[in-house]
Scaffold this motif. Structure first.
Motif, PDB file in Angstrom:
ATOM      1  N   GLU A 108      32.864  19.189  46.245  1.00  0.00           N
ATOM      2  CA  GLU A 108      31.844  20.106  46.765  1.00  0.00           C
ATOM      3  C   GLU A 108      31.886  21.435  46.027  1.00  0.00           C
ATOM      4  N   ALA A 109      33.090  21.948  45.743  1.00  0.00           N
ATOM      5  CA  ALA A 109      33.197  23.199  44.989  1.00  0.00           C
ATOM      6  C   ALA A 109      32.565  23.056  43.607  1.00  0.00           C
ATOM      7  N   HIS A 110      32.848  21.952  42.919  1.00  0.00           N
ATOM      8  CA  HIS A 110      32.247  21.742  41.598  1.00  0.00           C
ATOM      9  C   HIS A 110      30.729  21.597  41.699  1.00  0.00           C
ATOM     10  N   ARG A 111      30.250  20.899  42.726  1.00  0.00           N
ATOM     11  CA  ARG A 111      28.805  20.708  42.879  1.00  0.00           C
ATOM     12  C   ARG A 111      28.091  22.049  43.049  1.00  0.00           C
ATOM     13  N   LEU A 112      28.658  22.909  43.869  1.00  0.00           N
ATOM     14  CA  LEU A 112      28.043  24.214  44.104  1.00  0.00           C
ATOM     15  C   LEU A 112      28.081  25.082  42.851  1.00  0.00           C
ATOM     16  N   ILE A 113      29.179  25.015  42.110  1.00  0.00           N
ATOM     17  CA  ILE A 113      29.260  25.805  40.878  1.00  0.00           C
ATOM     18  C   ILE A 113      28.329  25.233  39.818  1.00  0.00           C
ATOM     19  N   ASP A 114      28.184  23.922  39.761  1.00  0.00           N
ATOM     20  CA  ASP A 114      27.203  23.322  38.839  1.00  0.00           C
ATOM     21  C   ASP A 114      25.819  23.914  39.068  1.00  0.00           C
ATOM     22  N   ARG A 115      25.456  24.047  40.329  1.00  0.00           N
ATOM     23  CA  ARG A 115      24.130  24.591  40.647  1.00  0.00           C
ATOM     24  C   ARG A 115      24.028  26.054  40.229  1.00  0.00           C
ATOM     25  N   LEU A 116      25.076  26.833  40.476  1.00  0.00           N
ATOM     26  CA  LEU A 116      25.062  28.237  40.061  1.00  0.00           C
ATOM     27  C   LEU A 116      24.920  28.362  38.549  1.00  0.00           C
ATOM     28  N   ILE A 173      45.887  32.225  38.291  1.00  0.00           N
ATOM     29  CA  ILE A 173      45.545  31.026  39.053  1.00  0.00           C
ATOM     30  C   ILE A 173      45.066  29.925  38.110  1.00  0.00           C
ATOM     31  N   ARG A 174      44.317  30.314  37.089  1.00  0.00           N
ATOM     32  CA  ARG A 174      43.781  29.318  36.154  1.00  0.00           C
ATOM     33  C   ARG A 174      44.875  28.708  35.295  1.00  0.00           C
ATOM     34  N   ALA A 227      41.016  27.769  42.964  1.00  0.00           N
ATOM     35  CA  ALA A 227      41.411  27.078  41.729  1.00  0.00           C
ATOM     36  C   ALA A 227      40.183  26.618  40.951  1.00  0.00           C
ATOM     37  N   VAL A 228      39.186  26.079  41.637  1.00  0.00           N
ATOM     38  CA  VAL A 228      37.979  25.610  40.952  1.00  0.00           C
ATOM     39  C   VAL A 228      37.189  26.794  40.392  1.00  0.00           C
ATOM     40  N   LEU A 229      37.066  27.868  41.157  1.00  0.00           N
ATOM     41  CA  LEU A 229      36.363  29.050  40.648  1.00  0.00           C
ATOM     42  C   LEU A 229      37.041  29.617  39.408  1.00  0.00           C
ATOM     43  N   GLU A 264      38.898  28.065  37.286  1.00  0.00           N
ATOM     44  CA  GLU A 264      38.736  27.131  36.172  1.00  0.00           C
ATOM     45  C   GLU A 264      37.317  27.166  35.595  1.00  0.00           C
ATOM     46  N   ARG A 265      36.320  27.159  36.479  1.00  0.00           N
ATOM     47  CA  ARG A 265      34.940  27.011  36.025  1.00  0.00           C
ATOM     48  C   ARG A 265      34.300  28.333  35.604  1.00  0.00           C
ATOM     49  N   LEU A 266      34.707  29.445  36.216  1.00  0.00           N
ATOM     50  CA  LEU A 266      34.082  30.736  35.929  1.00  0.00           C
ATOM     51  C   LEU A 266      35.153  31.738  35.506  1.00  0.00           C
ATOM     52  N   PRO A 267      35.778  31.527  34.341  1.00  0.00           N
ATOM     53  CA  PRO A 267      36.902  32.394  33.947  1.00  0.00           C
ATOM     54  C   PRO A 267      36.499  33.846  33.711  1.00  0.00           C
ATOM     55  N   GLY A 268      35.228  34.100  33.454  1.00  0.00           N
ATOM     56  CA  GLY A 268      34.782  35.489  33.250  1.00  0.00           C
ATOM     57  C   GLY A 268      34.189  36.104  34.498  1.00  0.00           C
ATOM     58  N   LEU A 269      34.523  35.584  35.669  1.00  0.00           N
ATOM     59  CA  LEU A 269      33.915  36.034  36.920  1.00  0.00           C
ATOM     60  C   LEU A 269      34.140  37.527  37.143  1.00  0.00           C
ATOM     61  N   ARG A 270      33.052  38.232  37.443  1.00  0.00           N
ATOM     62  CA  ARG A 270      33.121  39.670  37.725  1.00  0.00           C
ATOM     63  C   ARG A 270      31.924  40.057  38.584  1.00  0.00           C
ATOM     64  N   LEU A 271      32.040  41.189  39.269  1.00  0.00           N
ATOM     65  CA  LEU A 271      30.951  41.661  40.113  1.00  0.00           C
ATOM     66  C   LEU A 271      29.753  42.047  39.251  1.00  0.00           C
ATOM     67  N   ALA A 272      28.568  41.757  39.761  1.00  0.00           N
ATOM     68  CA  ALA A 272      27.344  42.086  39.018  1.00  0.00           C
ATOM     69  C   ALA A 272      26.847  43.483  39.331  1.00  0.00           C
ATOM     70  N   LEU A 273      27.526  44.201  40.199  1.00  0.00           N
ATOM     71  CA  LEU A 273      27.155  45.559  40.560  1.00  0.00           C
ATOM     72  C   LEU A 273      28.422  46.317  40.905  1.00  0.00           C
ATOM     73  N   PRO A 274      28.387  47.648  40.911  1.00  0.00           N
ATOM     74  CA  PRO A 274      29.589  48.398  41.298  1.00  0.00           C
ATOM     75  C   PRO A 274      30.026  48.018  42.712  1.00  0.00           C
ATOM     76  N   ALA A 275      31.330  47.932  42.936  1.00  0.00           N
ATOM     77  CA  ALA A 275      31.844  47.501  44.239  1.00  0.00           C
ATOM     78  C   ALA A 275      31.322  48.385  45.363  1.00  0.00           C
ATOM     79  N   GLU A 276      31.150  49.678  45.087  1.00  0.00           N
ATOM     80  CA  GLU A 276      30.694  50.576  46.151  1.00  0.00           C
ATOM     81  C   GLU A 276      29.237  50.327  46.536  1.00  0.00           C
ATOM     82  N   GLN A 277      28.526  49.500  45.771  1.00  0.00           N
ATOM     83  CA  GLN A 277      27.138  49.176  46.100  1.00  0.00           C
ATOM     84  C   GLN A 277      27.016  47.901  46.944  1.00  0.00           C
TER      85      GLN A 277
END
Length: 400
Positions: free
Chosen positions: A119-127, A264-265, A364-366, A368-381
């Motif tokens: 399920e985690a992989h399926r949801l990330i595939d869609r993203l 984690i990766r 673990a799946v996140l 592995e699949r999204l190693p460059g994961l970062r916020l798309a906006l400043p955290a304070e927003q």
């Protein structure tokens, strides 16, 4: 013991979930037990050190069940039926404990881990297919958590949105009851009664176990449809909102410190310790854990009187440097991590092992699949939901 007046602090504390409220530190250091006024206007004792928090949570003279009694001081208005507050007590008294605990044991379902990973992989595939930026609350944490809980209950996975939508009303914290709370509860309760009485009868998950139990002559006179549905709905609500909100907080932490996600990766064996540490630092418990004193009990330098409300500030306890050196640091290598995010004592979360499994697979799946994961906006927003039992970002936009 003293009952002298102490300074009042504004409570609840900040709704932001990405920054430890400054008051949590001040309270723990200078006023580890102090009077506050709740949103209903009632007085309560707020406990914020680890030692006192653990004392209150483990002492059975401090009751969760009795916080739903009529006429007692409240943390916020009671917007669910009073019996739901004592859900585990209802489970035990009705002879449902074995069915519930077996459902909440991740080892009881040999296919669970594989299904969660898929399920985690399926949801990330869609993203990934839709492209960045992506939104992780509606696009990952809510459906991933709901998929687990639909499986636990034995209801169709396609029905997850109707129950998750009910949570938005069920867990509002309000100074007074509001019109939509009762019909919201009974709508979802009615849905689960229908599922319990479906033809053919349910055979999977908790509803399947309940259907079988209901046919037993030993239990038939102790359980009715509404009690069974109440237990199932309570477990879905508490479980789904807790697991989803924890994942949101964990993802924010990993996105802001990518070196942690990299560990984690690249070090799969660290994920269990990582989840425990992320549980410690997460600020998702919005308003503290309530208990009603059943007797006069000394707590620190205060004598709490029978009938008084005590609120346990988990974020104060989990950041207590007496127990967690350098508590502001996320350290996956802490030698011990006796955090209180699952509570303690009689009301220690019965789904703690399940929650850890759920989180370990997701993170673990996140990683592995999204190693460059970062916020798309400043955290304070980030927009944090007001007046809710959890500190919850309305949306979590990310890049990768």
């Amino acid at each position: 013991m003293t009952t002298t007046e102490q300074p009042e602090f504004t409570f609840p504390l900040s709704r932001r979930g990405d920054v430890l409220p400054e008051e949590a530190v001040t309270l723990r250091e200078k006023h580890p037990i102090t009077r506050v006024r709740t949103m209903t206007g009632d007085e309560a004792w707020l406990v914020s050190s680890y030692a006192l928090a653990k004392q209150v949570l483990e002492d059975e003279r401090f009751s969760l069940k009795d916080t739903a009694n009529p006429g007692v001081p409240r943390q916020y208005a009671l917007t669910i039926p009073p019996e739901v507050v004592n859900n585990m007590g209802n489970i035990n008294s009705a002879g449902l404990r074995q069915a519930v605990m077996k459902t909440l044991n991740p080892r009881a379902d040999r296919e669970l881990a594989g299904r969660l990973e898929a399920e985690a992989h399926r949801l990330i595939d869609r993203l990934v297919e839709q492209g960045a930026p992506g939104e992780l609350r509606d696009g990952f944490t809510d459906p991933y958590s709901a998929a687990l809980h639909c499986r636990l209950l034995g209801i169709p996975s396609d029905d997850w949105r109707r129950l998750m939508a009910g949570i938005d009303l069920a867990f509002i914290t309000s100074p007074a009851p509001f019109e939509g709370s009762a019909p919201n509860w009974y709508k979802d309760l009615g849905y689960l009664v229908e599922r319990l009485n479906a033809d053919p009868a349910p055979t999977e998950g908790l509803l399947g176990r309940f259907a079988e139990l209901r046919r037993s002559p030993d239990a038939a006179d102790r359980v009715d449809d509404e009690l069974l549905a109440t237990v199932a709905l309570s477990l879905f609500g508490a479980g789904a909102v807790s697991t989803s909100s924890f994942l949101l907080h964990a993802i924010i932490a990993l996105a802001r410190q990518p070196e942690l996600a990299e560990r984690i990766r690249t070090e799969p064996a660290v994920v269990d310790r990582a989840v425990d540490e992320l549980l410690r630092v997460n600020l998702s418990i919005g308003d503290a854990l309530p208990r009603l004193a059943l007797a006069d009990v000394p707590v620190g330098d205060v004598l709490v009187r029978a009938g008084e409300l005590v609120l346990v500030l988990v974020e104060g306890a989990n950041y207590d440097p007496e127990v967690f050196p350098h508590p502001e640091r996320i350290d996956f290598d802490r030698p011990a991590n006796p955090h209180l995010s699952f509570g303690a004592g009689r009301h220690f979360c019965p789904a703690s092992a399940l929650g850890r499994t759920h989180a370990e697979i997701a993170l673990a799946v996140l990683a592995e699949r999204l190693p460059g994961l970062r916020l798309a906006l400043p955290a304070e927003q980030l927009a944090w939901r007001p007046g809710f039992i959890k500190r919850l970002p309305e949306r979590l936009p990310v890049l990768w």
